[in-house]
Design a protein around this motif. Structure first.
Motif, PDB file in Angstrom:
ATOM      1  N   ASP A   6       0.687  -1.066   0.127  1.00 12.54           N
ATOM      2  CA  ASP A   6       0.035   0.107   0.077  1.00 12.54           C
ATOM      3  C   ASP A   6       1.036   1.188  -0.115  1.00 12.54           C
ATOM      4  O   ASP A   6       0.679   2.333  -0.686  1.00 12.54           O
ATOM      5  CB  ASP A   6      -1.064   0.195   1.233  1.00 12.54           C
ATOM      6  CG  ASP A   6      -1.787  -1.045   1.089  1.00 12.54           C
ATOM      7  OD1 ASP A   6      -2.451  -1.306   2.298  1.00 12.54           O
ATOM      8  OD2 ASP A   6      -2.113  -1.676   0.074  1.00 12.54           O
ATOM      9  N   THR A   7       1.938   1.002   0.783  1.00  6.61           N
ATOM     10  CA  THR A   7       2.798   2.435   0.748  1.00  6.61           C
ATOM     11  C   THR A   7       3.348   2.679  -0.368  1.00  6.61           C
ATOM     12  O   THR A   7       3.600   3.619  -0.814  1.00  6.61           O
ATOM     13  CB  THR A   7       3.879   2.150   1.940  1.00  6.61           C
ATOM     14  OG1 THR A   7       3.465   1.845   3.102  1.00  6.61           O
ATOM     15  CG2 THR A   7       4.752   3.338   2.011  1.00  6.61           C
ATOM     16  N   ILE A   8       3.943   1.503  -1.326  1.00  6.43           N
ATOM     17  CA  ILE A   8       4.663   1.968  -2.322  1.00  6.43           C
ATOM     18  C   ILE A   8       3.996   2.004  -3.502  1.00  6.43           C
ATOM     19  O   ILE A   8       4.002   2.772  -4.483  1.00  6.43           O
ATOM     20  CB  ILE A   8       5.738   0.698  -2.645  1.00  6.43           C
ATOM     21  CG1 ILE A   8       6.817   0.509  -1.604  1.00  6.43           C
ATOM     22  CG2 ILE A   8       6.585   0.718  -3.988  1.00  6.43           C
ATOM     23  CD1 ILE A   8       7.587  -0.570  -1.598  1.00  6.43           C
ATOM     24  N   ALA A   9       2.927   1.242  -3.943  1.00  4.59           N
ATOM     25  CA  ALA A   9       2.035   1.308  -4.956  1.00  4.59           C
ATOM     26  C   ALA A   9       1.229   2.379  -4.838  1.00  4.59           C
ATOM     27  O   ALA A   9       0.967   3.153  -4.098  1.00  4.59           O
ATOM     28  CB  ALA A   9       1.190   0.107  -5.052  1.00  4.59           C
ATOM     29  N   GLY A  10       1.209   3.151  -5.995  1.00  4.20           N
ATOM     30  CA  GLY A  10       0.333   4.304  -6.441  1.00  4.20           C
ATOM     31  C   GLY A  10       0.805   5.494  -5.757  1.00  4.20           C
ATOM     32  O   GLY A  10       2.077   5.646  -5.258  1.00  4.20           O
ATOM     33  N   GLY A  11      -0.037   6.474  -5.424  1.00  2.00           N
ATOM     34  CA  GLY A  11       0.313   7.330  -4.399  1.00  2.00           C
ATOM     35  C   GLY A  11       1.190   8.514  -5.410  1.00  2.00           C
ATOM     36  O   GLY A  11       1.405   8.235  -6.541  1.00  2.00           O
ATOM     37  N   PRO A  12       1.213   9.711  -4.829  1.00  2.00           N
ATOM     38  CA  PRO A  12       1.910  10.922  -5.726  1.00  2.00           C
ATOM     39  C   PRO A  12       3.097  10.737  -6.168  1.00  2.00           C
ATOM     40  O   PRO A  12       3.857  10.280  -4.967  1.00  2.00           O
ATOM     41  CB  PRO A  12       1.387  12.074  -4.710  1.00  2.00           C
ATOM     42  CG  PRO A  12       1.214  11.527  -3.458  1.00  2.00           C
ATOM     43  CD  PRO A  12       0.732  10.177  -3.665  1.00  2.00           C
ATOM     44  N   ILE A  13       3.730  10.886  -7.127  1.00  2.00           N
ATOM     45  CA  ILE A  13       4.945  10.741  -7.287  1.00  2.00           C
ATOM     46  C   ILE A  13       6.078  11.867  -6.462  1.00  2.00           C
ATOM     47  O   ILE A  13       7.023  11.714  -6.491  1.00  2.00           O
ATOM     48  CB  ILE A  13       5.397  10.880  -8.902  1.00  2.00           C
ATOM     49  CG1 ILE A  13       4.347  10.073  -9.704  1.00  2.00           C
ATOM     50  CG2 ILE A  13       6.779  10.873  -9.312  1.00  2.00           C
ATOM     51  CD1 ILE A  13       4.751   8.477  -9.484  1.00  2.00           C
ATOM     52  N   ILE A  14       5.219  12.962  -6.620  1.00  2.00           N
ATOM     53  CA  ILE A  14       5.993  14.137  -5.775  1.00  2.00           C
ATOM     54  C   ILE A  14       6.371  13.589  -4.483  1.00  2.00           C
ATOM     55  O   ILE A  14       7.545  14.196  -4.195  1.00  2.00           O
ATOM     56  CB  ILE A  14       4.997  15.319  -5.711  1.00  2.00           C
ATOM     57  CG1 ILE A  14       4.311  15.766  -7.117  1.00  2.00           C
ATOM     58  CG2 ILE A  14       5.625  16.541  -5.193  1.00  2.00           C
ATOM     59  CD1 ILE A  14       2.893  16.194  -7.098  1.00  2.00           C
ATOM     60  N   ASP A  15       5.628  13.039  -3.895  1.00  2.00           N
ATOM     61  CA  ASP A  15       5.849  12.680  -2.406  1.00  2.00           C
ATOM     62  C   ASP A  15       6.953  11.391  -2.335  1.00  2.00           C
ATOM     63  O   ASP A  15       6.756  10.685  -1.570  1.00  2.00           O
ATOM     64  CB  ASP A  15       4.555  12.410  -1.783  1.00  2.00           C
ATOM     65  CG  ASP A  15       4.594  12.884  -0.325  1.00  2.00           C
ATOM     66  OD1 ASP A  15       3.676  12.651   0.265  1.00  2.00           O
ATOM     67  OD2 ASP A  15       5.635  13.656  -0.124  1.00  2.00           O
ATOM     68  N   GLY A  16       7.660  10.980  -3.459  1.00  2.00           N
ATOM     69  CA  GLY A  16       8.248   9.628  -3.649  1.00  2.00           C
ATOM     70  C   GLY A  16       9.257   9.415  -2.395  1.00  2.00           C
ATOM     71  O   GLY A  16       9.459   8.436  -1.911  1.00  2.00           O
ATOM     72  N   MET A  17      10.065  10.643  -2.155  1.00  2.00           N
ATOM     73  CA  MET A  17      11.085  10.245  -1.028  1.00  2.00           C
ATOM     74  C   MET A  17      10.229   9.904   0.238  1.00  2.00           C
ATOM     75  O   MET A  17      10.691   9.083   1.097  1.00  2.00           O
ATOM     76  CB  MET A  17      11.726  11.633  -1.045  1.00  2.00           C
ATOM     77  CG  MET A  17      13.184  11.458  -2.000  1.00  2.00           C
ATOM     78  SD  MET A  17      13.741   9.925  -2.322  1.00  2.00           S
ATOM     79  CE  MET A  17      14.476   9.747  -0.766  1.00  2.00           C
TER      80      MET A  17
END
Lengths: 440, 124
Positions: free
Chosen positions: A334-345
């Motif tokens: 859940d943490t790694i998949a999807g989500g905003p790219i901006i917040d990658g770090m």
């Protein structure tokens, strides 16, 4: 026209598309030329003819325009150009109007195509252009194609050779590695330098191999103790020593889990066959008990109940840990998949934090293993316990032997002879009961 | 007495602001047969919950991240256990059993189930 034949003889290897296209076009052009002498396409200026062949030396003189025209394949052609000696340039220097050069026409062309391998100074430009309906772009393209085809053939040849030698090297390294591993000897310290194993993992592997050697000694002590019919109290000392020996590997695994939980959980420290049965970085306690149950007779009724109860509790504990680990995996996904790219770090930081929990699970699994072995020794009598631990040791020893036999089995390859020799030596290694008996 | 519905959907007597977290831990622990202090995001806590559910026990779970004074409770538990990991921690019959490793050891050596029966969490 003997142009096609000449082309086939040209480079000896697979007939390239570049040459074929060239042959067809030029064949057509030659036919056309025989029919009519048309004026030179484009312009009557001498300079234009020179520019038509950017792969030829004239590029040196016409660099800006040449490079802009040649486009894609020009670098290849260009490098060919660079190898051409100055002699060619000299040939070009005193260039008189095209009309005189035009007599060099088709014959030269055919000769050149027949004998062309490396572009030495002997190559003349195809000055016949003014006499034929040769499309400037076509000829340039043909030349480039030919050049590119040649280069790619050479590259392919080099690459295949490299692959072949790498393949041989790789299988040799694999063999050496498996041979070393089967002898319980790990790469240890030098592996750290190789960079493909963490230092924590390397340290553990070294410690584990030493532990396996110790295990051999303990096993033979157990065997001798049983055969010598020692008193219970004497045998108890040997059994307790053996249990401490197990405690030691679990202590080592605690350190290893902190340093590199992945190494333990992927089972890279064990042999392939053991890895097959791996559960959370080690053996599955309930499976071990299942294996022992049939061999531990005769047992009292109380002991039987104790063993079955132990197996049951172990299964429940294993199930709970497995579900906990599954939740960790789900949370990680859940943490790694999807989500905003901006917040990658930020995402990665959270993921790393979750991964750290892996150590906890490996530790709890090892704790379960340790507790199970202790409980076994409480349920059983001294003699039964001695036999039980001997059985465990022999079981894992056979698994290890199976692994080394498997990795050295003959395969359908050039190495088959070597492999069969190795199998024989491995079989010899299995016979004496001392080797390969290990557990963890 | 003034009763307040807490985040656990559990009726609790309202406590004064200055109550000692350790006292609160002890109080909460004694109120149910099986008490688990947990964090909703903690996977090991999930494992210990699954263990008890698998045994047929219905534990009372306090998710400290959902408690306004959860941080204090966490600190108190850390002191109690003597390590940096506050959760999961299990109390049975008001008595401290410990973290996951102690719970597992207790189950394997056969002492967990009798404790549960004694506390009235299991009837078989």
């Amino acid at each position: 026209m003997n142009v096609p034949t000449g082309l086939i003889q040209q480079e000896g290897s697979a007939f390239g598309f570049g040459e074929l296209e060239e042959a067809i076009v030029l064949q057509g052009l030659n036919i056309r030329n025989d029919e009519a002498k048309a004026p030179l396409f484009g312009t009557g200026r001498p300079a234009a003819t020179l520019e038509m062949f950017p792969s030829w030396p004239m590029r040196f003189k016409q660099t800006p325009r040449g490079s802009s025209k040649s486009g894609g394949g020009s670098t290849d052609s260009g490098s060919a150009v660079n190898t051409i000696s100055s002699k060619t340039e000299n040939q070009l220097e005193p260039e008189s109007p095209i009309s005189t050069k035009n007599t060099a026409p088709l014959d030269h062309q055919q000769e050149m195509m027949a004998s062309d391998v490396s572009r030495t100074g002997q190559e003349k430009r195809r000055g016949s252009t003014s006499e034929k309906q040769l499309d400037a772009k076509t000829l340039r393209r043909l030349a480039q194609n030919r050049e590119a085809a040649r280069k790619s053939r050479l590259r392919k040849k080099a690459y295949v050779q490299q692959l072949e030698s790498s393949r041989i090297k790789l299988s040799q390294i694999e063999q050496d590695l498996q041979r070393s591993r089967s002898q319980g000897f790990f790469l240890g310290g030098c592996a750290g330098a190789l960079g493909n194993i963490s230092s924590g993992a390397a340290i553990f592997d070294m410690a584990y191999s030493r532990w396996l050697e110790d295990d051999q000694r303990h096993m033979s002590e157990l065997r001798t103790g049983l055969n010598a019919h020692l008193s219970d109290s004497d045998l108890r000392i040997i059994v307790d020593t053996y249990i401490s020996h197990y405690d030691e590997i679990f202590r080592l695994k605690v350190v290893a889990a902190k340093a590199d939980a992945f190494h333990l959980i992927t089972g890279m420290w064990t042999t392939p066959a053991e890895r097959c049965f791996l559960w959370m970085g080690g053996f599955r306690p309930s499976e071990l008990i299942k294996m022992l149950i049939s061999q531990l007779d005769p047992l009292t009724e109380q002991q039987v109940m104790g063993i079955y109860s132990l197996q049951h509790s172990s299964q429940q504990a294993e199930e709970a840990l497995t579900q906990g680990l599954e939740q960790l995996q789900q949370s990680l996904t859940d943490t790694i998949a999807g989500g905003p790219i901006i917040d990658g770090m930020q995402q990665m930081a959270v993921a790393i934090g979750k991964l750290a929990n892996l150590e906890g699970f490996v530790r709890q699994a090892d704790n379960l293993r340790q507790q199970t072995l202790h409980q076994l020794s409480r349920i059983l009598t001294v003699r039964q316990a001695a036999r039980c631990f001997l059985m465990i040791g022999e079981y894992y020893g056979r698994l290890r032997a199976l692994s080394s036999l498997w990795t050295s089995r003959p395969r359908e390859s050039m190495m088959s002879d070597e492999h069969s020799c190795q199998t024989t030596t491995d079989l010899q290694m299995v016979q004496p009961s001392q080797n390969h008996f290990s557990e963890f | 007495m003034h009763y307040q519905v807490d985040s656990w959907g559990y009726y609790m007597p309202r406590m004064s602001m200055g109550s000692d977290p350790m006292e609160r831990v002890a109080k909460l622990a004694s109120e149910s047969a099986v008490v688990i202090f947990s964090l909703s995001s903690c996977c090991m806590c999930h494992a210990v919950k699954r263990l008890f559910c698998g045994l047929g026990v219905n534990p009372t779970v306090y998710e400290l991240d959902q408690d306004p004074r959860g941080k204090d409770l966490e600190a108190a538990l850390m002191r109690l256990l003597g390590n940096s990991q506050a959760v999961p921690v299990v109390f049975i019959g008001g008595k401290l059993i410990g973290a996951m490793d102690r719970v597992m050891a207790s189950h394997i050596n056969g002492t967990l189930v009798p404790l549960l029966k004694e506390a009235g969490a299991l009837w078989l």
